[in-house]
Design a protein around this motif. Structure first.
Motif, PDB file in Angstrom:
ATOM      1  N   LEU A  17      -5.866  11.872 -28.281  1.00 32.24           N
ATOM      2  CA  LEU A  17      -6.283  12.455 -27.485  1.00 32.24           C
ATOM      3  C   LEU A  17      -6.318  12.113 -26.597  1.00 32.24           C
ATOM      4  O   LEU A  17      -5.188  12.687 -24.662  1.00 32.24           O
ATOM      5  N   ALA A  18      -6.645  11.226 -26.224  1.00 35.77           N
ATOM      6  CA  ALA A  18      -6.978  10.535 -24.442  1.00 35.77           C
ATOM      7  C   ALA A  18      -5.885   9.797 -24.224  1.00 35.77           C
ATOM      8  O   ALA A  18      -4.680   9.794 -23.404  1.00 35.77           O
ATOM      9  N   LEU A  21      -3.595  13.284 -23.012  1.00 32.82           N
ATOM     10  CA  LEU A  21      -3.717  13.868 -22.006  1.00 32.82           C
ATOM     11  C   LEU A  21      -2.894  13.237 -20.307  1.00 32.82           C
ATOM     12  O   LEU A  21      -3.174  14.015 -19.630  1.00 32.82           O
ATOM     13  N   VAL A  22      -3.273  12.032 -20.752  1.00 32.38           N
ATOM     14  CA  VAL A  22      -3.401  10.791 -19.555  1.00 32.38           C
ATOM     15  C   VAL A  22      -1.322  10.676 -19.385  1.00 32.38           C
ATOM     16  O   VAL A  22      -1.205  11.159 -18.690  1.00 32.38           O
ATOM     17  N   CYS A  25      -0.910  14.603 -17.549  1.00 36.40           N
ATOM     18  CA  CYS A  25      -1.605  14.863 -16.092  1.00 36.40           C
ATOM     19  C   CYS A  25      -0.376  13.429 -15.647  1.00 36.40           C
ATOM     20  O   CYS A  25      -0.437  13.881 -14.448  1.00 36.40           O
ATOM     21  N   ALA A  28      -2.000   8.424 -13.393  1.00 32.86           N
ATOM     22  CA  ALA A  28      -2.660   8.565 -12.017  1.00 32.86           C
ATOM     23  C   ALA A  28      -1.893   8.325 -10.969  1.00 32.86           C
ATOM     24  O   ALA A  28      -2.105   8.520  -9.195  1.00 32.86           O
ATOM     25  N   SER A  29      -1.661   6.530 -11.180  1.00 35.06           N
ATOM     26  CA  SER A  29      -0.953   5.895  -9.857  1.00 35.06           C
ATOM     27  C   SER A  29       0.096   6.720  -9.107  1.00 35.06           C
ATOM     28  O   SER A  29       0.095   5.567  -7.481  1.00 35.06           O
ATOM     29  N   GLU A  31       0.270   9.848  -8.411  1.00 35.22           N
ATOM     30  CA  GLU A  31      -0.135  11.026  -8.286  1.00 35.22           C
ATOM     31  C   GLU A  31       0.748  11.972  -6.711  1.00 35.22           C
ATOM     32  O   GLU A  31       1.102  12.393  -7.034  1.00 35.22           O
ATOM     33  N   THR A  32       0.448  10.752  -6.243  1.00 40.39           N
ATOM     34  CA  THR A  32       0.440  11.033  -5.195  1.00 40.39           C
ATOM     35  C   THR A  32       2.129  11.728  -4.584  1.00 40.39           C
ATOM     36  O   THR A  32       2.293  12.198  -4.299  1.00 40.39           O
TER      37      THR A  32
ATOM     38  N   LEU B 152      -5.960   9.119  -8.072  1.00 39.68           N
ATOM     39  CA  LEU B 152      -6.579  10.125  -8.381  1.00 39.68           C
ATOM     40  C   LEU B 152      -6.234  10.366  -9.604  1.00 39.68           C
ATOM     41  O   LEU B 152      -4.937  10.624 -10.337  1.00 39.68           O
ATOM     42  N   PRO B 282      -9.720   5.722 -21.062  1.00 39.49           N
ATOM     43  CA  PRO B 282      -9.377   6.741 -22.290  1.00 39.49           C
ATOM     44  C   PRO B 282     -10.728   7.628 -22.886  1.00 39.49           C
ATOM     45  O   PRO B 282      -9.901   8.457 -23.245  1.00 39.49           O
ATOM     46  N   ALA B 285     -10.711  10.790 -20.468  1.00 41.95           N
ATOM     47  CA  ALA B 285      -9.352  11.617 -21.213  1.00 41.95           C
ATOM     48  C   ALA B 285     -10.043  12.626 -22.304  1.00 41.95           C
ATOM     49  O   ALA B 285      -9.642  13.742 -21.855  1.00 41.95           O
ATOM     50  N   ALA B 286     -10.103  10.943 -22.850  1.00 38.19           N
ATOM     51  CA  ALA B 286     -11.541  12.099 -23.908  1.00 38.19           C
ATOM     52  C   ALA B 286     -12.119  13.160 -24.109  1.00 38.19           C
ATOM     53  O   ALA B 286     -12.092  14.762 -24.495  1.00 38.19           O
TER      54      ALA B 286
END
Lengths: 319, 319
Positions: A17-18, A21-22, A25, A28-29, A31-32, B152, B282, B285-286
């Motif tokens: 699941l983790a 979701l990562v 999403c 993250a690095s 993201e901008t 982020l 992680p 995220a979970a």
């Protein structure tokens, strides 16, 4: 009600699941440099101060709360909580609550659970007493209703839980055109019927009110039966329970209820009267715009957006 | 702080705003035939129970709270509130708060405001006492910060107030790629620096903590300086003030503060230690997936979405 209770031992799927979701999403690095969002707030300057909108709302911007839908809980300490019932959303549960009130079900009962940032809960478990005549022991799961034909007013801003959110006849609602269903949202001061595990839906004999940040995860999982329209602030400061889920650990901690009545059953001269702002009125539209774009002397940056639970429908007591 | 204060007499534009919003929202009666929404929740079945994710998170899923960032408020009644400060978001205000704590600014001060579903506020107004050496009387408006380069983590669900919301180093954040700015969100238990009207930003000498549904309208309008990571439930049950905006009407109602100290200034043996879940782990995220898709024995319908303030970053006290 046992919200928050879970079956343990599901941790095996955590990594899956983790990572899922990562991935969903994005990294993250980076993201901008992500693609632009699908929604941008559109702030409005000079929106009307919500208190002024309420103060200046014409008489036809308000609807009366029907005495049959006005539940009055009087605590032993003299404080009163007024709840508007929502028969259009949970008709069987509301009929039960009326019958329970008329049978004195809650007289001498207690508030026995206060969980911080979650709920205050009171009442008598169905198993502890014979149900009064006319009370349905296993009501249907009145957790949502058909969307078709409902004159819903979209809030006009994204919702984090549903495709759409807005209002219907003074109630906060979320809905999905895809599934064709609409449901009451668990905002601050909303009232629901406690239940045990499915398929039990509770009779309404045990009720709770939301006292914290909207626990929207309860939407469509429990019968939402009304809203505290006066006196929520007599419930919110009660001592938090030290037991699991905020239950009081001994009966000496319970907060006694003197009686719970329907306004319709009180002598007319002693009935309080309340009004709720019509959510299809221009006044309510101005109120939402004002809540979403705070200004005046204090606020410098209007948000340009708001969530369904941060624009509570105005109510007033007629004196 | 005077959130909620407004200049009156702006009602003239009510109708214009009202009709404008109604138009923007479309005709309610035709809503169910409106175009499909741009976002649909995607529920996940069998998500890990959040409490299990927290319990099973490995050591490297947690970061320590630096003693320089751990503010401890001890009330006269023996209760303690632990606040993590956010120097990366409000460096001058946090430096002020450290200097104020070291000068004993809050020792013998009081909680003097409790507004239901809004804030608890405490401290000493700058005008009532000479500021300790090193305290900046007029800090810059540290209400947001540059977005560029910040790692982020997007929450993954729509936000009702900003184009994007998510987390950074354990903090709830919203941001706009368009404006290139990021800011802390006013979630339950977040702490801000009270101020009067702009351009005053407050020194940090008066602080407030959010005790209700997230008042996101304060985002970008006030310096958000930290978060209560332990003891919020000793603040939330305090008596609501009966004065305007929840201020206590006489000093006899004030709740006395014994002292406020930085953990860094306590003897190592008496320093409490806290950890915050790493929001780039992680495990986090979970946790978010679990909060957005409640299941187990109680929940039948996972929401498939959540708002930034309903997924509080897990914290724990090291014993």
């Amino acid at each position: 009600m046992r919200p928050g209770m879970w079956k343990s031992g599901m941790a095996a799927s955590a990594i899956l699941l983790a990572s899922g979701l990562v991935a969903a999403c994005g990294d993250a690095s980076s993201e901008t440099t992500a693609p632009p969002p699908s929604w941008r707030p559109t702030p409005v300057s000079g929106a009307v101060e919500p208190a002024d909108t309420i103060k200046n709302a014409p008489a036809d911007a308000w609807r009366a709360v029907a005495p049959e839908n006005l539940l009055l809980m009087d605590l032993a300490d003299g404080s009163r909580v007024a709840i508007e019932l929502a028969p259009d959303f949970a008709p069987v549960h509301v009929a039960n609550i009326r019958a329970l009130a008329r049978a004195g079900w809650w007289d001498g009962a207690a508030i026995y659970r206060v969980q911080d940032n979650y709920v205050v809960q009171w009442g008598v478990n169905e198993s502890k007493a014979p149900l009064p005549k006319g009370v349905v022991k296993l009501p249907p799961a009145e957790y949502d209703r058909a969307l078709a034909g409902l004159p819903l007013r979209p809030l006009g801003y994204p919702d984090s839980y549903a495709p759409l959110a807005g209002h219907l006849d003074g109630w906060p609602v979320a809905w999905s055109p895809e599934t064709g269903r609409a449901w009451l949202t668990h905002c601050y001061a909303m009232v629901g019927a406690g239940r045990d595990l499915s398929p039990d839906t509770g009779t309404g004999g045990e009720l709770y009110a939301v006292i914290g940040h909207a626990p929207r995860q309860l939407d469509r999982n429990i019968a939402t039966v009304g809203r505290v329209i006066d006196g929520i602030d007599t419930l919110t400061p009660r001592p938090r329970g030290t037991g699991a889920l905020g239950f009081y650990e001994n009966r000496a901690q319970d907060i006694a209820i003197r009686q719970v009545r329907l306004a319709a059953d009180l002598p007319p001269a002693t009935r309080p009267a309340y009004e709720v702002m019509r959510t299809d009125s221009p006044s309510f539209a101005a109120y939402v715009t004002g809540r979403a774009n705070r200004g005046g002397d204090f606020f410098d940056v209007p948000a340009g957006g708001i969530d369904i639970c941060n624009a509570p429908v105005p109510t007033r007591k007629k004196v």
